[in-house]
Scaffold this active site. Structure first.
Site, PDB file in Angstrom:
ATOM      1  N   ASN A 150       0.954  -1.171   0.089  1.00 22.43           N
ATOM      2  CA  ASN A 150      -0.145   0.124   0.005  1.00 22.43           C
ATOM      3  C   ASN A 150       0.880   1.128   0.032  1.00 22.43           C
ATOM      4  O   ASN A 150       1.286   1.679   1.207  1.00 22.43           O
ATOM      5  CB  ASN A 150      -1.068  -0.051   1.231  1.00 22.43           C
ATOM      6  CG  ASN A 150      -1.941   1.131   1.284  1.00 22.43           C
ATOM      7  OD1 ASN A 150      -1.800   1.989   0.396  1.00 22.43           O
ATOM      8  ND2 ASN A 150      -2.441   1.340   2.632  1.00 22.43           N
TER       9      ASN A 150
ATOM     10  N   LYS B 225       0.206   4.238  -0.301  1.00 23.00           N
ATOM     11  CA  LYS B 225      -0.399   5.586   0.165  1.00 23.00           C
ATOM     12  C   LYS B 225      -0.257   6.767  -0.751  1.00 23.00           C
ATOM     13  O   LYS B 225      -0.263   6.590  -1.632  1.00 23.00           O
ATOM     14  CB  LYS B 225       0.057   5.822   1.884  1.00 23.00           C
ATOM     15  CG  LYS B 225      -0.215   4.596   2.456  1.00 23.00           C
ATOM     16  CD  LYS B 225      -0.091   4.480   3.904  1.00 23.00           C
ATOM     17  CE  LYS B 225      -0.257   3.227   4.799  1.00 23.00           C
ATOM     18  NZ  LYS B 225      -0.006   3.291   6.075  1.00 23.00           N
TER      19      LYS B 225
ATOM     20  N   HIS C 256      -9.606   0.758   4.718  1.00 23.31           N
ATOM     21  CA  HIS C 256      -8.318   1.194   5.368  1.00 23.31           C
ATOM     22  C   HIS C 256      -8.545   2.019   6.581  1.00 23.31           C
ATOM     23  O   HIS C 256      -9.331   3.112   6.414  1.00 23.31           O
ATOM     24  CB  HIS C 256      -7.340   1.700   4.588  1.00 23.31           C
ATOM     25  CG  HIS C 256      -5.851   1.790   5.142  1.00 23.31           C
ATOM     26  ND1 HIS C 256      -5.579   2.578   6.029  1.00 23.31           N
ATOM     27  CD2 HIS C 256      -4.797   0.816   4.946  1.00 23.31           C
ATOM     28  CE1 HIS C 256      -4.150   2.660   6.300  1.00 23.31           C
ATOM     29  NE2 HIS C 256      -3.669   1.204   5.783  1.00 23.31           N
TER      30      HIS C 256
ATOM     31  N   GLU D  24      -7.043   4.401   7.772  1.00 23.50           N
ATOM     32  CA  GLU D  24      -6.856   6.045   7.328  1.00 23.50           C
ATOM     33  C   GLU D  24      -8.015   6.631   6.812  1.00 23.50           C
ATOM     34  O   GLU D  24      -8.220   7.809   6.912  1.00 23.50           O
ATOM     35  CB  GLU D  24      -5.671   6.053   6.495  1.00 23.50           C
ATOM     36  CG  GLU D  24      -4.178   5.989   7.433  1.00 23.50           C
ATOM     37  CD  GLU D  24      -2.886   5.343   6.809  1.00 23.50           C
ATOM     38  OE1 GLU D  24      -3.076   5.497   5.508  1.00 23.50           O
ATOM     39  OE2 GLU D  24      -2.138   5.051   7.533  1.00 23.50           O
TER      40      GLU D  24
ATOM     41  N   GLU E 292      -5.333  -4.772  10.550  1.00 21.98           N
ATOM     42  CA  GLU E 292      -4.196  -3.969  10.731  1.00 21.98           C
ATOM     43  C   GLU E 292      -4.463  -3.232  12.292  1.00 21.98           C
ATOM     44  O   GLU E 292      -5.440  -2.152  11.967  1.00 21.98           O
ATOM     45  CB  GLU E 292      -4.455  -2.820   9.538  1.00 21.98           C
ATOM     46  CG  GLU E 292      -3.848  -3.251   8.412  1.00 21.98           C
ATOM     47  CD  GLU E 292      -3.279  -2.428   7.351  1.00 21.98           C
ATOM     48  OE1 GLU E 292      -2.074  -2.530   6.759  1.00 21.98           O
ATOM     49  OE2 GLU E 292      -3.955  -1.441   7.374  1.00 21.98           O
TER      50      GLU E 292
ATOM     51  N   GLY F 230       2.589   2.381  10.911  1.00 21.25           N
ATOM     52  CA  GLY F 230       3.509   3.475  10.487  1.00 21.25           C
ATOM     53  C   GLY F 230       4.233   4.004  12.038  1.00 21.25           C
ATOM     54  O   GLY F 230       4.724   4.974  12.136  1.00 21.25           O
TER      55      GLY F 230
ATOM     56  N   SER G 222       3.724  -1.853  10.417  1.00 23.55           N
ATOM     57  CA  SER G 222       4.968  -1.942  10.764  1.00 23.55           C
ATOM     58  C   SER G 222       5.491  -3.431  10.359  1.00 23.55           C
ATOM     59  O   SER G 222       6.461  -3.909  11.239  1.00 23.55           O
ATOM     60  CB  SER G 222       5.456  -1.665  12.218  1.00 23.55           C
ATOM     61  OG  SER G 222       4.925  -0.173  12.273  1.00 23.55           O
TER      62      SER G 222
HETATM   63  P1  PGA Z   1       2.870   0.509   7.831  1.00 24.25           P
HETATM   64  O1  PGA Z   1       1.456   0.624   7.140  1.00 24.25           O
HETATM   65  O2  PGA Z   1       3.544  -0.957   7.030  1.00 24.25           O
HETATM   66  O3  PGA Z   1       3.613   1.514   7.189  1.00 24.25           O
HETATM   67  O4  PGA Z   1       2.795   0.257   9.163  1.00 24.25           O
HETATM   68  C1  PGA Z   1       0.426  -0.608   6.935  1.00 24.25           C
HETATM   69  C2  PGA Z   1      -0.587  -0.151   6.414  1.00 24.25           C
HETATM   70  O5  PGA Z   1      -1.300   0.916   6.803  1.00 24.25           O
HETATM   71  O6  PGA Z   1      -1.175  -0.679   5.384  1.00 24.25           O
END
Ligand code: PGA
Length: 252
Positions: A9, A11, A96, A98, A168, A174, A213
């Protein structure tokens, strides 16, 4: 045997030319990871054509990070499921955290988005996960169960058969904090049970990915768990070596 999947992803990162370079790098180094792992890259909408071109002839699939809840029409700024399918996407990330957190996506919207995705032959990667407050209050099972029941349980058995789920935990995205492999396994097994209560034996075939992460150094431990079928990767998906390195987690 469930599919093993590592999905990137991206983003809101990379410019189109950088995205195409990244995709080319992933194609060039693909052989470093086990052949049975299914890799998917999900760049921003603006790069889908260029990345599709870079992936041509490879076995790396293309996905988008979102799609509109409506089919078409006067929805300024939206991108439809038909549009991303026309550019070669086979997958679409939906729900997601976010999107839920910053853009107010609710189960109601997500039901519409799922329907649009299936109508255009796309496989949704449906995301669930609790935030830190919910985890600390011991509510993570309830939160995830509701996110599944309010959306996934509305699918037909035919639609469900193609679904990919990503768990997640918001507190791990992140942040550099990863759920432990045991924490991931515990909730993945729980998710599979919620799915089995509705869809029966078909739930044994649903890939459930871990996200938050995930990186080359922790992938093997996570993927060794019975109900962890791969990862949805943010930060570490932006370097070909790290992205494929996560896929190598299946070889260990
Ligand atoms: P990350 O994000 O690996 O940077 O923690 C995962 C995601 O949000 O899909």
């Amino acid at each position: 045997m469930r599919k093993k999947i590592v999905a990137g992803n991206w983003k809101m990162n990379t410019l189109p030319a950088e995205g195409a370079e990244l995709a080319k790098g992933i194609v060039a180094q693909r052989a470093t990871a086990p052949a049975e792992v299914n890799f998917i890259v999900c760049p921003p909408f603006t790069h889908l054509s260029q990345v599709a071109e870079a992936l041509k002839g490879s076995n790396i699939a293309l996905g988008a990070q979102n799609c509109a809840a409506e089919e078409k029409g006067a929805y300024t700024g939206e991108v439809s499921a038909a549009m991303i399918a026309a550019l070669g996407c086979r997958y679409v990330i939906l729900g997601h955290s976010e999107r839920r957190q910053y853009y107010g996506e609710t189960s109601e919207t997500l039901n519409l988005k799922m329907a649009r995705a299936y109508a255009h032959g796309l496989t949704p990667v449906y995301c669930v996960g609790e935030n830190l407050e919910e985890r600390e209050a011991g509510k993570h099972f309830d939160v995830v169960k509701a996110q599944i029941e309010e959306v996934v349980c509305n699918l037909t058995p035919e639609q469900f058969a193609g679904l990919v789920i990503a768990y997640e935990p918001v507190w791990a995205i992140g942040t550099g904090k990863t759920a432990t492999a045991d924490q991931a396994q515990e909730i993945h097994a729980f998710i599979r049970k919620v799915l089995a209560d509705k869809f029966g034996a078909a739930a044994a075939e649903t890939p459930i990915l871990y996200g938050g992460s995930c990186k080359p150094s922790n992938a093997a431990e996570l993927f060794a768990k019975e109900d962890v079928d791969g990862g949805l990767i943010g930060g570490a998906a932006l370097k070909a070596e790290d992205f494929l390195g996560i896929g190598q987690g299946f070889a260990k």
